[in-house]
Design an enzyme around this catalytic site. Structure first.
Site, PDB file in Angstrom:
ATOM      1  N   ARG A 226       0.849  -1.187   0.000  1.00  0.00           N
ATOM      2  CA  ARG A 226       0.000   0.000   0.000  1.00  0.00           C
ATOM      3  C   ARG A 226       0.887   1.240   0.000  1.00  0.00           C
ATOM      4  O   ARG A 226       1.902   1.303   0.709  1.00  0.00           O
ATOM      5  CB  ARG A 226      -0.916   0.034   1.230  1.00  0.00           C
ATOM      6  CG  ARG A 226      -2.025  -1.014   1.221  1.00  0.00           C
ATOM      7  CD  ARG A 226      -3.054  -0.741   0.143  1.00  0.00           C
ATOM      8  NE  ARG A 226      -4.184  -1.659   0.186  1.00  0.00           N
ATOM      9  CZ  ARG A 226      -4.270  -2.785  -0.517  1.00  0.00           C
ATOM     10  NH1 ARG A 226      -3.257  -3.139  -1.315  1.00  0.00           N
ATOM     11  NH2 ARG A 226      -5.336  -3.561  -0.428  1.00  0.00           N
ATOM     12  N   HIS A 274      -0.773  -0.442  -9.940  1.00  0.00           N
ATOM     13  CA  HIS A 274      -1.441  -1.336  -8.986  1.00  0.00           C
ATOM     14  C   HIS A 274      -1.844  -2.649  -9.665  1.00  0.00           C
ATOM     15  O   HIS A 274      -3.005  -3.080  -9.584  1.00  0.00           O
ATOM     16  CB  HIS A 274      -2.668  -0.653  -8.378  1.00  0.00           C
ATOM     17  CG  HIS A 274      -3.033  -1.217  -7.023  1.00  0.00           C
ATOM     18  ND1 HIS A 274      -3.444  -0.436  -5.962  1.00  0.00           N
ATOM     19  CD2 HIS A 274      -3.060  -2.486  -6.553  1.00  0.00           C
ATOM     20  CE1 HIS A 274      -3.712  -1.207  -4.925  1.00  0.00           C
ATOM     21  NE2 HIS A 274      -3.483  -2.453  -5.261  1.00  0.00           N
TER      22      HIS A 274
END
Length: 311
Positions: A226, A274
């Site tokens: 993250r 991502h």
């Protein structure tokens, strides 16, 4: 027919999820974000970054399933209904993708591939100094399913591999550290740092100037966890000073990454959108189906999450 299942995501896998769920459960009343219908019928929510307050608008929801192995995207909603179980998926396919991502960037750095690419562009025959694998120390932050798989694969390749986690863990062939006291020692022995931690109150901003300074000079950083773990200004400063020799970043504090962000053009940074691991309905659905069956039978659920800790 049992209550409806709502697929709350802007991803395009809704058709695939309906197919695999029906293969395991029989006919299902499957709803999508654009066609929720009667919200009172919805009892199960499969969600990835749902709009704030939406899940709370389902009065009879009994189970919330994160479509990712992390749940921070759900817990960011301060209107999430209390008392409704939250479970995360266990997806062997996603786990494998994540370890592939880490191995690719680590080997690219380890074998100096970017330098050879530059030599090719310059038409130069220029062998680089070789670093023996046993002298390139891998450090994996986070020893859940993804971290354990990643660490084990690096160890199998012959890299001295260590892992750091919130609480003590013991893994064959892996040196382990834990807690605040173990973090500095873990960083000090790590030449390639791989982040697979969950994002919680305790891990947000964990990778700051102090953490990057604790690594050996010239360490390489891979973040596939993250973006919220990283203080961007600290990483950029460490890159500019040479403390960090390079970074492969798949996750960011703001996504999509703003077009004016320095990461896009920094010569030592590789950016991916991502994609290190994508949930695969084929490999993720067995656990989801099992939990739906357990929920309907009043049995204990698997892979539940404590909203207070984020684990």
């Amino acid at each position: 027919m049992a209550g409806a299942i709502a697929y709350i995501s802007r991803d395009t896998d809704g058709v695939h999820w309906k197919k695999v769920l029906e293969a395991g459960l029989g006919p299902v009343d499957f709803r999508t974000l654009d066609n929720l219908g009667d919200k009172e019928r919805i009892e199960v929510v499969l969600a990835w970054k749902p709009p704030a307050g939406l899940i709370a608008s389902f009065p009879n929801v009994k189970l919330i399933v994160s479509l990712g192995m992390g749940v921070d995207h759900l817990l960011a909603d301060d209107r999430l209904p209390t008392g409704v179980p939250i479970v995360r998926i266990m997806d062997d396919g996603l786990v494998g993708q994540m370890s592939e991502y880490a191995i690719y960037w680590a080997l690219r750095h380890h074998r100096e591939i970017d330098k050879y690419a530059a030599s090719q562009r310059a038409r130069q025959w220029k062998p680089e100094d070789f670093v023996d694998t046993i002298h390139r120390r891998i450090g994996v932050m986070g020893l859940g399913s993804i971290g354990q798989d990643t660490a084990g694969k690096f160890a199998a390749l012959g890299f001295p591999t260590a892992g750091w986690s919130r609480t003590a863990k013991s893994l064959p062939g892996i040196e382990t550290f834990h807690g605040t006291d173990g973090l500095a020692r873990f960083l000090a022995r790590t030449d390639i740092l791989i982040d697979v931690l969950p994002l919680t109150r305790d891990t947000r901003g964990l990778l700051d100037a102090k953490a990057f300074a604790a690594l050996p000079k010239g360490a390489y950083f891979i973040n596939m966890a993250r973006g919220g773990h990283v203080v961007d200004e600290a990483l950029l400063a460490a890159l500019d000073s040479g403390q960090i020799s390079g970074a492969a970043l798949d996750v960011f504090n703001v996504e999509p990454l703003p077009q004016d962000h320095p990461y896009w053009t920094h010569p030592k940074v590789q950016v991916t959108p991502h994609i290190a691991g994508a949930t695969n309905p084929r490999t993720a659905s067995p656990g989801v189906i099992e939990n739906i069956k357990r929920m309907r039978a009043g049995q204990p659920l698997l892979h539940t999450v404590d909203p207070k800790t984020g684990y």
